[in-house]
Design a protein around this motif. Structure first.
Motif, PDB file in Angstrom:
ATOM      1  N   HIS A 238      -0.433  -7.124  -6.506  1.00  0.00           N
ATOM      2  CA  HIS A 238      -2.029  -6.909  -6.678  1.00  0.00           C
ATOM      3  C   HIS A 238      -2.610  -6.694  -7.728  1.00  0.00           C
TER       4      HIS A 238
ATOM      5  N   ARG B 139       2.172   2.079  -3.351  1.00  0.00           N
ATOM      6  CA  ARG B 139       0.881   3.208  -3.985  1.00  0.00           C
ATOM      7  C   ARG B 139       0.962   4.053  -3.681  1.00  0.00           C
TER       8      ARG B 139
ATOM      9  N   HIS C 148      -8.868  -2.938  -3.698  1.00  0.00           N
ATOM     10  CA  HIS C 148      -7.844  -0.630  -3.863  1.00  0.00           C
ATOM     11  C   HIS C 148      -8.625   0.190  -4.010  1.00  0.00           C
TER      12      HIS C 148
ATOM     13  N   ASN D 106      -5.877   0.292   6.239  1.00  0.00           N
ATOM     14  CA  ASN D 106      -5.628  -1.126   5.408  1.00  0.00           C
ATOM     15  C   ASN D 106      -6.674  -0.988   4.482  1.00  0.00           C
ATOM     16  N   THR D 107      -6.533  -1.700   3.216  1.00  0.00           N
ATOM     17  CA  THR D 107      -7.593  -2.293   3.069  1.00  0.00           C
ATOM     18  C   THR D 107      -8.438  -3.628   2.920  1.00  0.00           C
TER      19      THR D 107
ATOM     20  N   ALA E 128     -11.589   1.121  -0.520  1.00  0.00           N
ATOM     21  CA  ALA E 128     -10.805   1.731   0.018  1.00  0.00           C
ATOM     22  C   ALA E 128     -11.195   2.854   0.215  1.00  0.00           C
TER      23      ALA E 128
ATOM     24  N   TYR F  68      -6.973   3.298  -3.465  1.00  0.00           N
ATOM     25  CA  TYR F  68      -5.912   2.966  -3.642  1.00  0.00           C
ATOM     26  C   TYR F  68      -5.344   3.131  -5.662  1.00  0.00           C
TER      27      TYR F  68
ATOM     28  N   THR G 189       0.698  -1.519   0.024  1.00  0.00           N
ATOM     29  CA  THR G 189       0.063   0.036   0.171  1.00  0.00           C
ATOM     30  C   THR G 189       0.367   1.012  -0.414  1.00  0.00           C
TER      31      THR G 189
END
Length: 441
Positions: free
Chosen positions: A237, A178, A246, A262-263, A249, A227, A175
């Motif tokens: 991912h 990203r 993503h 956190n996803t 989120a 994300y 993450t």
């Protein structure tokens, strides 16, 4: 510079070739003298091991390379064990994902009933590997990134409290990559503050080395896009199910826009959405088996058939460079700042000391020292306390062989709607996990 001997436990994993490539790519930072693959499934590991032996001979002829099912061979004279085991392999992951669907509950490998089932299987395997390491190389460190990391970490705290085991997860790293793409920075140039449990946490700060804070910029982006990024920043991912994660989120963020989530929180906040989105005939396990699993093993077979890795080589798992960072921090006392799963002991001031939390740590020769994150808000505190209690109950159920405590764990999980559903689920999980779980009474 000192050279190191490393054993990879879970040598038959589809991630192993990428980890090996990553280690070779970082040879200037973390030189190897020996690399050993260990797995209790010799046939599966052999396909990858034979191909990697060819590749190692071509690309790193000075590094001794072995793949074995013999614990004494695998764990003698090592400095580090890098563990990424999957007890039950993808066949049991498929069960973890599909069985709960019959009860109206989503299935997932680390969250909810699937994660609990996987955790109960993983504890035995992790303890076995820790004991092998301590028997044959008592000064070695284990760097564990096996799932479900939260339950595994709690089991290590309870059952192997003095063992040199560090638990780490790649999800915050992924993450952060990203986030770095969103703001046009390199991940290594960013320093984060974060609090939570594994697969259950929030970022409170994302700064560069000069102290400039980017969290508002990232929050603005996530509020509209989640994300999802324009350029993919990792290979692990990118499957459709992850792209959906993503994107989701954005909705997780709306629940508390003070922090970046956190996803994996989607599984706790939107379990109905996850359940409705799942195809009971084709889950994430099937996606992996048809994708990465097939690709990696086909590549390995082709390398062995040709007798060369030239032009076929495996992808470098640059995403996993955090493992080298962790090993270097211990080996060279670099005081690297990393997110690790550690015993709380005041890092989150209004949370139990014996909870295994995920927070930034400074890592050196003696292991991690948690950085105090202070007091957290009531909403997150309550959610975390519920989830950490689930994890503790799972470990207690394992240790005591307690049906009652595992029923309580499933009932308490935010992903399960009632005690009746929890009991029905538990009875089916016990049947499906015969030979993997301790007997429950």
């Amino acid at each position: 510079m000192k050279q190191f001997s490393v054993s990879i436990a879970g040598g038959g994993s589809t991630f192993t070739p990428g980890i090996v490539m990553m280690l070779l790519d970082n040879a200037d930072r973390f030189p190897l003298r020996k690399l050993t693959l260990y797995d209790n499934d010799g046939d599966r590991q052999g396909i990858l091991g034979d191909a990697l032996a060819i590749m190692m001979k071509e690309q790193a002829p000075n590094v001794e390379f072995v793949h074995t099912t013999d614990p004494e061979v695998a764990f003698t004279d090592i400095d580090f064990c890098m563990a990424h085991i999957r007890v039950g392999k993808y066949e049991m992951r498929e069960v973890d994902e599909k069985l709960p669907l019959k009860h109206g509950v989503f299935g997932q490998e680390t969250c909810g009933p699937g994660g609990i089932a996987y955790g109960m299987r993983s504890i035995t395997g992790m303890l076995e590997i820790i004991d092998y390491m301590e028997k044959y190389s008592p000064d070695a460190w284990m760097l564990n990134y096996s799932n479900p990391a939260a339950i595994v970490a709690e089991a290590c705290r309870v059952l192997r409290p003095d063992s040199k085991v560090l638990n780490i997860c790649d999800m915050p790293v992924g993450t952060l990559r990203r986030m770095s793409q969103i703001i046009g920075k390199e991940p290594k140039d960013l320093e984060v503050s974060y609090f939570g449990l594994n697969h259950f946490g929030w970022w409170t700060s994302v700064k560069d080395k000069e102290g400039h804070e980017y969290i508002d910029d990232i929050r603005e982006y996530v509020s509209e896009n989640g994300y999802l990024t324009q350029v993919e920043v990792d290979t692990q991912h990118t499957d459709p199910s992850w792209q959906d994660t993503h994107k989701k989120a954005k909705d997780i963020y709306e629940i508390d826009p003070r922090f970046l989530p956190n996803t994996y929180l989607k599984y706790y906040f939107y379990p109905d959405y996850v359940y409705d989105s799942m195809n009971p005939e084709y889950t994430r396990a099937n996606e992996v088996m048809a994708g990465r699993e097939k690709r990696v093993f086909d590549q390995a077979k082709e390398i062995t058939k040709r007798g060369t890795a030239d032009g076929i080589g495996f992808e470098i798992d640059a995403h996993a460079s955090f493992i080298v960072d962790l090993a270097r921090a211990i080996a060279f006392n670099t005081h690297e700042r990393m997110l690790l799963i550690v015993e709380n002991n005041g890092a989150i001031t209004n949370f139990p000391d014996d909870a295994m939390v995920e927070v930034p740590c400074i890592v050196g020769v003696d292991g991690p020292e948690a950085i105090v994150q202070g007091k957290i808000p009531n909403f997150e505190q309550a959610l975390m306390f519920q989830q950490v209690t689930v994890e503790k109950l799972v470990v207690e159920a394992y240790v005591e062989g307690s049906y009652q405590k595992l029923w309580q764990a499933l009932t308490l999980s935010k992903t399960v709607p009632s005690a009746k559903v929890a009991k029905d689920l538990l009875d089916d999980l016990i049947e499906a996990n015969k030979g993997y779980w301790p007997e429950l009474k």
